[in-house]
Scaffold this active site. Structure first.
Site, PDB file in Angstrom:
ATOM      1  N   THR A  16       2.584   6.396  -7.758  1.00 31.62           N
ATOM      2  CA  THR A  16       3.534   7.113  -8.594  1.00 31.62           C
ATOM      3  C   THR A  16       2.961   7.506  -9.949  1.00 31.62           C
ATOM      4  O   THR A  16       3.255   8.579 -10.473  1.00 31.62           O
ATOM      5  CB  THR A  16       4.794   6.245  -8.802  1.00 31.62           C
ATOM      6  OG1 THR A  16       5.370   5.934  -7.534  1.00 31.62           O
ATOM      7  CG2 THR A  16       5.836   6.969  -9.640  1.00 31.62           C
ATOM      8  N   ASP A  60      -1.022   7.070  -0.576  1.00 37.19           N
ATOM      9  CA  ASP A  60       0.177   6.256  -0.738  1.00 37.19           C
ATOM     10  C   ASP A  60      -0.263   4.807  -0.545  1.00 37.19           C
ATOM     11  O   ASP A  60      -1.036   4.503   0.368  1.00 37.19           O
ATOM     12  CB  ASP A  60       1.226   6.645   0.304  1.00 37.19           C
ATOM     13  CG  ASP A  60       2.542   5.919   0.090  1.00 37.19           C
ATOM     14  OD1 ASP A  60       2.570   4.691   0.344  1.00 37.19           O
ATOM     15  OD2 ASP A  60       3.519   6.542  -0.329  1.00 37.19           O
ATOM     16  N   SER A  61       0.211   3.915  -1.393  1.00 38.81           N
ATOM     17  CA  SER A  61      -0.290   2.537  -1.321  1.00 38.81           C
ATOM     18  C   SER A  61       0.061   1.861  -0.002  1.00 38.81           C
ATOM     19  O   SER A  61      -0.566   0.863   0.369  1.00 38.81           O
ATOM     20  CB  SER A  61       0.247   1.712  -2.492  1.00 38.81           C
ATOM     21  OG  SER A  61       1.632   1.498  -2.383  1.00 38.81           O
ATOM     22  N   SER A  62       1.038   2.378   0.727  1.00 36.38           N
ATOM     23  CA  SER A  62       1.354   1.811   2.038  1.00 36.38           C
ATOM     24  C   SER A  62       0.207   1.995   3.020  1.00 36.38           C
ATOM     25  O   SER A  62       0.117   1.280   4.030  1.00 36.38           O
ATOM     26  CB  SER A  62       2.617   2.468   2.608  1.00 36.38           C
ATOM     27  OG  SER A  62       3.733   2.251   1.766  1.00 36.38           O
ATOM     28  N   THR A  92       2.479   0.650  -6.286  1.00 33.04           N
ATOM     29  CA  THR A  92       2.958  -0.712  -6.508  1.00 33.04           C
ATOM     30  C   THR A  92       3.192  -1.509  -5.229  1.00 33.04           C
ATOM     31  O   THR A  92       3.138  -2.736  -5.254  1.00 33.04           O
ATOM     32  CB  THR A  92       4.266  -0.690  -7.323  1.00 33.04           C
ATOM     33  OG1 THR A  92       5.256   0.083  -6.626  1.00 33.04           O
ATOM     34  CG2 THR A  92       4.034  -0.080  -8.703  1.00 33.04           C
ATOM     35  N   ASP A  93       3.440  -0.845  -4.100  1.00 34.58           N
ATOM     36  CA  ASP A  93       3.830  -1.579  -2.894  1.00 34.58           C
ATOM     37  C   ASP A  93       2.760  -2.558  -2.426  1.00 34.58           C
ATOM     38  O   ASP A  93       3.077  -3.658  -1.954  1.00 34.58           O
ATOM     39  CB  ASP A  93       4.172  -0.607  -1.764  1.00 34.58           C
ATOM     40  CG  ASP A  93       5.522   0.064  -1.965  1.00 34.58           C
ATOM     41  OD1 ASP A  93       6.302  -0.424  -2.802  1.00 34.58           O
ATOM     42  OD2 ASP A  93       5.793   1.072  -1.286  1.00 34.58           O
TER      43      ASP A  93
END
Length: 295
Positions: A16, A60-62, A92-93
């Site tokens: 983000t 994306d951190s996922s 952050t995930d």
């Protein structure tokens, strides 16, 4: 111009914090971190030498996984002698997972590696990204009076708290205080000044060179215990082909049910593993005795 000033390498993986609103479409897009000073002009007041490396495309951190942890280790190891510290911008995930992994993959680390991110994009009015980024860079460049780094370890900085990376967990997706350091106090708190806690910070041996690690064994599973856990699920999980380790998430201080036979199965597996280890040791001794090498 910047020869004698602190130097920081900023590594943007995604997340983000690296988003900015497209004024034409209103959608969020990743911005070019080579133009970072245009988006965060406050950094110019540091007089630091700040360089950036951007994952292309941003992730994306996922989607973060061990191969990408190895990529981060490679970037840090390659640039280790050229910078005083490193800041990793991350979603952050899975930030806590990455921080934990890097803390073990960067053996003998003697420089700060600070992970940070934000709950709101850096281009929005109320973003927490600017403050997190500015303070993370300041911490990554901070030195003691003798020239050694103040925080020579892998940390997460978020919402005014600097936390040891492998003690953190994400606890909140709606507020700025997204992370908590479990079972270990914060290494520093940022207010008007940054107050470090030297007695809590690791003291590495500066004579030992950085030893990066790139390979991880992913044949590990986490078994979370809960009331009514099916015996068939436990059996199938414990007999996955190639499984090397099982991490048990138990109740309270380590309690586990006895009625479903879990402890008996674990004892049996432990015995089998011990016998296998003994057998391998015997084979190694035989190979050594006969002057042979294991295939």
């Amino acid at each position: 111009m910047y020869m004698n000033y602190p130097s920081v390498l900023l590594i943007y993986t995604g997340g983000t914090i690296g988003m900015i609103e497209n004024p034409a479409t209103g959608t969020l897009e990743s911005f070019n971190f080579d133009l970072l000073l245009n988006h965060v002009p406050e950094l110019k007041r540091f007089n630091y030498r700040i360089s950036s490396y951007q994952f292309d495309p941003p992730l994306d951190s996922s989607d973060m996984e061990p191969s990408l942890w190895a990529k981060l280790v490679k970037i840090i190891a390659y640039n280790y002698d050229n910078y005083d510290g490193f800041v990793i911008l991350h979603g952050t995930d899975t930030m806590s997972y990455t921080a934990s992994a890097l803390s073990f993959m960067l053996e003998n680390l003697n420089k700060p590696v600070i992970l940070t991110g934000s709950q709101l994009p850096i281009g929005t009015l109320r973003t927490d990204g600017k403050e997190n980024l500015i303070t993370a860079i300041e911490i990554a460049a901070a030195k003691n009076s003798d020239g050694t780094p103040i925080v020579p370890e892998v940390c997460i900085f978020f919402e005014n708290h600097l936390m040891r990376g492998n003690r953190t967990g994400k606890i909140n997706a709606e507020h700025f205080n997204a992370f908590r350091s479990f079972n270990y106090p914060p290494l520093a708190k940022a207010g008007i000044h940054i107050k470090y806690e030297p007695h809590l910070i690791l003291k590495p041996d500066p004579s030992k060179p950085l030893k990066p690690h790139y390979l991880l064994d992913t044949n590990v599973v986490i078994l979370t215990l809960f009331p009514g856990l099916s015996e068939s699920i436990v059996n199938s999980l414990l007999h996955v082909p190639g499984l090397k380790a099982v991490i048990l998430k138990t109740y309270g201080s380590g309690n586990a049910p006895k009625r479903n036979g879990l402890s008996g199965r674990l004892k049996k597996l432990s015995t089998e593993a011990s016998l296998l280890s003994i057998s391998l040791n015997v084979l190694q001794e035989l190979w050594r005795w006969k002057g042979m090498k294991p295939v």
